[in-house]
Scaffold this motif. Structure first.
Motif, short mmCIF file in Angstrom:
data_model
loop_
_atom_site.label_atom_id
_atom_site.label_comp_id
_atom_site.label_asym_id
_atom_site.label_seq_id
_atom_site.Cartn_x
_atom_site.Cartn_y
_atom_site.Cartn_z
N UNK A 200 1.06 -1.30 0.33
CA UNK A 200 0.14 -0.05 -0.06
C UNK A 200 0.87 1.31 0.03
N UNK A 201 0.53 2.11 -0.83
CA UNK A 201 1.22 3.52 -0.93
C UNK A 201 2.32 3.45 -1.72
N UNK A 202 2.71 2.51 -2.26
CA UNK A 202 4.07 2.24 -2.88
C UNK A 202 4.32 3.06 -4.25
N UNK A 203 5.55 3.60 -4.28
CA UNK A 203 5.53 4.65 -5.58
C UNK A 203 5.20 3.85 -6.84
N UNK A 204 4.59 4.69 -7.66
CA UNK A 204 4.11 4.05 -9.21
C UNK A 204 5.01 4.96 -10.34
N UNK A 205 6.00 5.91 -9.97
CA UNK A 205 6.61 6.55 -11.22
C UNK A 205 8.16 6.07 -11.26
N UNK A 206 8.51 5.97 -12.44
CA UNK A 206 9.91 5.50 -12.48
C UNK A 206 10.95 6.33 -11.80
N UNK A 207 11.66 5.62 -10.78
CA UNK A 207 12.60 6.38 -10.13
C UNK A 207 12.24 6.96 -8.99
N UNK A 208 10.58 7.03 -8.77
CA UNK A 208 9.88 7.76 -7.89
C UNK A 208 10.42 7.33 -6.23
#
Length: 256
Positions: A200-208
């Motif tokens: 939950x709430x993990x990043x979804x942007x490349x390198x984010x």
């Protein structure tokens, strides 16, 4: 204000319904009618003549069903925010880290701290999409409406409206909404595993992840973020009350 020393950023309400761009007497006319009628939901509010007229002016039917639905959700949230004192709760980065941690402290009740308000998140810290095929955008924060059902302060329902993509030069913003039939259900939503395919709430942007970015990808995650935010602001006294002085908006810190 142990976790924040700054005033809130310009909010979606300020941009769209501030005195420089919106006639506040329109909300006054709606309030006169809601004083005599129970208008706890968007459906009930827009049955009132003043609210229905305002919706038709801002989102005429020829604008399309999706546009009307978004303006309807925004009008409902903005009106409730205005009617109940325009309280904004500012979440700082350290507090957001606590809220989104897998081992977050869940000992405090996650019920909304007031009938309506706005929770503002740290800038560019949380990202979301308004549709599966839409690009991710930073979440500025979310409005909530949780009208009291009785003298004991029990909220009969909860409506959330998340505001995304606020940035200088953009003429609008992106929105998505989530609702619950009873705000008391937030106790369980604060603990739920909300993302079926990851943390939950993990990043979804490349390198984010290098920037510490987090994300909201499901309605369940949105409810979980709201529930945990309510629990933390109740502890920390992060409310800013809004007053008008000589036509200017002034934010004053107050006990939460």
């Amino acid at each position: 204000m142990a976790d924040s020393t700054d005033t809130p950023r310009v909010s979606p309400y300020d941009l769209i319904f501030g005195p420089a761009v919106f006639d506040q007497t329109r909300f006054e006319a709606v309030r006169e009618q809601t004083d005599a009628h129970h208008a706890a939901s968007p459906e009930q509010l827009f049955m009132l003549p003043a609210a229905g007229e305002l919706l038709r002016e801002l989102a005429p039917p020829e604008g399309g069903r999706d546009t009307v639905a978004q303006v309807r959700a925004l009008l409902f949230s903005a009106y409730q925010y205005w009617r109940h004192g325009r309280h904004t709760y500012c979440i700082t980065e350290p507090l957001l880290e606590q809220i989104t941690a897998p081992d977050a402290d869940l000992s405090t009740s996650p019920l909304p701290p007031s009938e309506a308000g706005y929770v503002q998140l740290p800038r560019n810290a949380v990202w979301a999409r308004v549709a599966d095929d839409a690009p991710p955008e930073p979440v500025d924060g979310f409005f909530w409406s949780a009208p009291r059902a009785d003298d004991a302060g029990t909220a009969e329902r909860l409506d959330l409206l998340f505001a995304l993509g606020l940035r200088p030069g953009r003429p609008g913003l992106s929105l998505f909404d989530v609702s619950l039939d009873a705000a008391a259900q937030l106790t369980e939503w604060a603990k739920v595993d909300a993302r079926p395919d990851g943390e939950d709430f993990a990043n979804i942007l490349p390198g984010g992840e290098l920037q510490g970015y987090r994300a909201v990808t499901t309605g369940a995650e949105a409810l979980k973020l709201a529930a945990r935010s309510f629990a933390r602001v109740a502890d920390r006294g992060l409310r800013w009350s809004v007053v008008e002085q000589d036509g200017e908006t002034v934010h004053n810190p107050a006990d939460g």
